[in-house]
Design a protein around this motif. Sequence first.
Motif, mmCIF file in Angstrom:
data_model
loop_
_atom_site.group_PDB
_atom_site.id
_atom_site.type_symbol
_atom_site.label_atom_id
_atom_site.label_comp_id
_atom_site.label_asym_id
_atom_site.label_seq_id
_atom_site.Cartn_x
_atom_site.Cartn_y
_atom_site.Cartn_z
ATOM 1 N N ARG A 99 47.343 35.835 35.511
ATOM 2 C CA ARG A 99 46.989 35.982 37.002
ATOM 3 C C ARG A 99 47.069 34.979 37.810
ATOM 4 N NH1 ARG A 99 47.575 40.412 39.375
ATOM 5 N NH2 ARG A 99 46.027 40.046 40.801
ATOM 6 N N ALA A 136 49.611 34.535 41.027
ATOM 7 C CA ALA A 136 48.801 34.186 42.427
ATOM 8 C C ALA A 136 49.640 32.902 43.025
ATOM 9 C CB ALA A 136 47.510 33.765 42.155
ATOM 10 N N SER A 149 37.508 33.042 42.372
ATOM 11 C CA SER A 149 38.898 32.754 42.261
ATOM 12 C C SER A 149 39.556 32.525 40.968
ATOM 13 C CB SER A 149 39.073 31.528 43.211
ATOM 14 O OG SER A 149 38.558 30.359 42.370
ATOM 15 N N GLY A 175 43.416 31.745 44.895
ATOM 16 C CA GLY A 175 43.471 33.088 45.624
ATOM 17 C C GLY A 175 42.476 33.889 44.690
ATOM 18 N N TYR A 206 46.086 28.792 42.998
ATOM 19 C CA TYR A 206 44.781 28.902 42.061
ATOM 20 C C TYR A 206 43.540 29.440 42.754
ATOM 21 C CZ TYR A 206 48.338 27.839 38.447
ATOM 22 O OH TYR A 206 49.415 27.686 38.062
ATOM 23 N N ASP A 212 49.454 32.353 47.001
ATOM 24 C CA ASP A 212 47.994 32.277 47.372
ATOM 25 C C ASP A 212 47.518 31.129 46.485
ATOM 26 O OD1 ASP A 212 48.103 34.555 48.261
ATOM 27 O OD2 ASP A 212 47.344 35.755 46.917
ATOM 28 N N GLU A 223 45.977 45.126 40.106
ATOM 29 C CA GLU A 223 44.621 44.811 40.815
ATOM 30 C C GLU A 223 43.523 45.887 40.360
ATOM 31 O OE1 GLU A 223 47.386 44.832 42.563
ATOM 32 O OE2 GLU A 223 47.471 42.814 42.733
#
Length: 167
Positions: A151, A155, A83, A164, A162, A160, A4
Motif C-alpha cells: 500500500r 501511495a 498513515s 498518505g 508515505y 501521496d 480501499e
Amino acid sequence: MALETHVRRGHPITFGLLVIFGIVELAISAWLVSRFHARHDFSSLTERDRVAFTLFASCWTVVLGFFYGILFWHSAAGSILTSVASHMIFLFLTWVFWTAAAASITVELGGGLDCNTQRIFNYCDQLNALEAFAWIEWALTTFAFFFVLIRGVQAARRGDGYRGALA
C-alpha cells in the motif's frame, strides 16, 4: 470492489487477530514469568530472559495493536497516526520483536519439546504453546507488514507519499 474497501474491512480483522493472539501469548508468558520469579525453577537464565522478552513483545503488540485498531476505526484516512508510514514503523518494529521472540524460544527449546520424554524443562506444554503462538504472531505481523508495504508503494506512485492514508 475497490482495494480501499478491502483495507477498511481487513484492517480490523488483521489487527483484531494480532491483539487476540497477543493476549493469549501475554497470558502464557506472564504465567511463566510469574512462576519463574516465584519458584526459580527455570532451567537456565536464557530460558527465563527469553520468556520475559516474549512477555514484552506481547504487551507491545496488544497495547499498540489495540491503539492502531481503534485509531483506524475512528479515522481511517484523516490522521498521521493512521498513515502508511506510521503503520510501517509500528509493524516493522513489531515484526523485529516477534522474529526475535519466536526464534529465541525456538532455539531454547530446540524446535519444540516432546513432553513425554524430556526432563530438562519445567512447564513443557506451556513452553510449546508459547513457541507456537509466537510464530503465529510473527506470521500475522509479516502478512500485515508486507500488505502495508505494498500500500505504501501504491501511495507513493499516486503522489501521496508515505504520509498518505492507508485506506
